[in-house]
Design an enzyme around this catalytic site. Structure first.
Site, PDB file in Angstrom:
ATOM      1  N   HIS A   1      11.154  72.696  12.518  1.00  0.00           N
ATOM      2  CA  HIS A   1      11.313  73.069  11.117  1.00  0.00           C
ATOM      3  C   HIS A   1      10.071  72.635  10.339  1.00  0.00           C
ATOM      4  CE1 HIS A   1      13.702  73.893   7.469  1.00  0.00           C
ATOM      5  NE2 HIS A   1      13.133  72.819   6.969  1.00  0.00           N
TER       6      HIS A   1
ATOM      7  N   HIS B   1      16.282  63.289   6.879  1.00  0.00           N
ATOM      8  CA  HIS B   1      15.020  62.729   6.412  1.00  0.00           C
ATOM      9  C   HIS B   1      15.218  61.806   5.206  1.00  0.00           C
ATOM     10  CE1 HIS B   1      15.816  66.536   4.359  1.00  0.00           C
ATOM     11  NE2 HIS B   1      15.029  66.153   3.366  1.00  0.00           N
TER      12      HIS B   1
ATOM     13  N   GLU C   1      13.855  64.736  -5.042  1.00  0.00           N
ATOM     14  CA  GLU C   1      14.114  66.169  -4.926  1.00  0.00           C
ATOM     15  C   GLU C   1      15.174  66.600  -5.940  1.00  0.00           C
ATOM     16  OE1 GLU C   1      15.259  66.975  -0.922  1.00  0.00           O
ATOM     17  OE2 GLU C   1      13.308  66.439  -0.071  1.00  0.00           O
TER      18      GLU C   1
ATOM     19  N   HIS D   1      19.177  61.959   3.564  1.00  0.00           N
ATOM     20  CA  HIS D   1      19.966  63.159   3.345  1.00  0.00           C
ATOM     21  C   HIS D   1      19.666  64.210   4.398  1.00  0.00           C
ATOM     22  CE1 HIS D   1      16.274  63.605   0.952  1.00  0.00           C
ATOM     23  NE2 HIS D   1      16.424  64.909   1.015  1.00  0.00           N
TER      24      HIS D   1
END
Length: 489
Positions: A327, A370, A376, A408
């Site tokens: 990813h 992560h 964020e 999260h």
């Protein structure tokens, strides 16, 4: 403005702008003409010959206009960073009365310096349901009073920091203009269509479009009633002491992500219809001041320079991602970036996630678990009401937040499914568009965001959500046999 004819080809749930096969750079509802190209020197004149040739301030300007300069950077800024304009208008902007203090918008905050009784630390996650558009029966709420601050960091007085706001309005701004002395506004339309008048001309903004209105530029926000029967709602990212830029492309080469040619700038369009007096509302340090004048502030006949409001259609974004394994970090979806004094950490990145292809092989396709140094903030412009996981995003018009270094990822049944999924090419983000703000700062939040808005859903994800992520290693027979052989079982 004449009535716009909606065109189903431009449904916001389309995969990309090119699906519409349009020969226009704007959607059918947009009645205005624009100049194209991020970072360019532009010029525009409403009347031919209104721009002086070969100089900025002639003794007598064409048509007896007044020359007025507006600078967005210091006079001695490098040529590459200098931002300024010359405007040619019927009357200079200085023709107005005295600025006087007026009642503030009580839900606007501009100081995020700890310790403070007005703002609060939150170490984990926040989630808000869709913010309410005020009912017209309760009175008119225009853009100046429809802004509500969620959180921020720093302070405009020290030219360092940012604030995140939402706006929810049910009225336009007749004979009223707004000017933000604190910093730049990046406006994200989520519901309703907006006709934004600036000193440089008009910007038509609708859901999945963004616009930037720079510090010191006067503007007004009106509703396009045909497409905004209840009003309008969206988000504002305010930055202090820095300007939005296109991110570097590095190995991508000359094109990709948000291409410079897709940013649109207004053309000169003098207001000749307004009559009566005008109010100019100025925001300084989060406080409101007002002055009056007997002529329109939108009397610019021509202009030239590079300090100009602009807009961008997010459906024109060119996505990039892995075509082999693993990813890609979310920064690959950066539309605009605002630098900080730390060259290794931007003040804020504006990212989007929309419909795109995922073809990664032998890969756990959802974002890996992560803990980021960046905070964020996510908000959905359109799409499903709820997406699970620790990075919870509620209905369009709401938002969620993850503090720096808060662990999260996806914490639901999809996680296990992704571990054993068939690795076929698949579409992700279908029929949705979400934006994310990544900042090197952890935010401090206002009382309005945490209590008075009435939309805070949870200050943290319930511990029970993690029950969907069992200790699978502890049930793996091979692993347990190896531990036993090592004397560790």
């Amino acid at each position: 403005m004449g009535e716009a004819t909606p065109q189903p080809l431009f449904n916001t749930k389309k995969f990309h702008w090119t699906d519409a096969k349009s020969k226009s750079v704007t959607r059918p509802e947009d009645p205005y003409k624009y100049l194209a190209g991020f970072g360019n020197e532009h010029q525009s004149e409403f009347i031919p010959g209104a721009l002086p040739i070969g100089q900025n301030s002639p003794q007598l300007c064409p048509y007896e206009l007044y020359a007025e300069q507006i600078t967005g950077t210091s006079f001695a800024a490098t040529r590459a960073t200098s931002m300024r304009n010359f405007l040619y208008r019927r009357r200079p902007a200085c023709v107005h009365g005295k600025f006087t203090k007026i009642d503030d918008n009580p839900s606007v905050e501009a100081s995020f310096l700890n310790p403070s009784l007005e703002v609060h630390n939150v170490p984990s996650q926040l989630s808000w349901s869709a913010f309410k558009i005020p009912d017209k029966a309760g009175g008119a709420v225009d853009f100046t009073m429809g802004i509500h601050t969620l959180g921020g960091s720093g302070q405009p007085n020290i030219r360092e920091g940012l604030a995140y706001h939402i706006f929810a309005i049910n009225s336009g701004m007749p004979n009223k203009a707004f000017v933000n002395i604190d910093g730049d506004f990046l406006v994200v339309a989520q519901e309703g269509h907006l006709d934004i008048t600036t000193e440089f001309g008009h910007i038509y903004l609708q859901p999945s479009e963004i616009c930037v209105i720079q510090q010191g530029v006067r503007f007004k926000v009106d509703l396009v009633e045909q497409h905004s029967p209840k009003g309008a709602r969206g988000y504002i990212i305010e930055t202090w002491g820095t300007k939005w830029e296109l991110p570097e492309l590095g190995p991508l080469g000359g094109y990709g992500l948000a291409n410079a040619r897709d940013f649109l700038f207004p053309t000169a369009d003098i207001d000749t219809c307004s009559t009566g007096g005008w109010s100019i509302i100025s925001k300084q340090g989060g406080k409101y001041y007002s002055t009056s004048q007997n002529h329109t502030p939108f009397d610019v006949v021509a202009w030239h320079g590079n300090y100009i409001p602009y807009k961008y259609d997010l459906t024109k974004f060119v996505y990039h991602n892995t075509v082999s394994v693993d990813h890609t970090d979310p920064c690959i979806n950066t539309v605009l970036t605002a630098k900080s004094r730390d060259i290794h950490a931007p003040l804020c990145d504006f990212l989007i996630f929309g419909p795109r292809w995922d073809v990664a092989e032998q890969t756990f396709r959802p974002p890996y678990f992560h803990r980021n140094c960046a905070s964020e903030f996510l908000a959905r412009i359109y799409g499903p009401d709820k997406v699970g996981g620790r990075s919870e995003v509620f209905a369009p018009g709401g938002a969620s937040y993850e503090a720096s270094f808060t662990p999260h990822g996806n914490a639901d049944e999809r996680t296990v499914g992704a571990m054993y999924a068939d690795m076929k090419a698949m579409r992700v983000g279908e029929n949705q568009l979400t934006f994310m703000l990544e900042s090197c700062r952890s935010l401090l939040f206002t009382a309005w965001a945490l209590k008075d808005s009435g939309h805070l859903v949870a200050e943290d994800i319930p511990e029970s959500i993690w029950d969907t992520l069992p200790d699978r290693f502890g049930k793996n027979e091979e692993a347990m046999a190896l531990l036993k052989a090592m004397g560790r079982a």
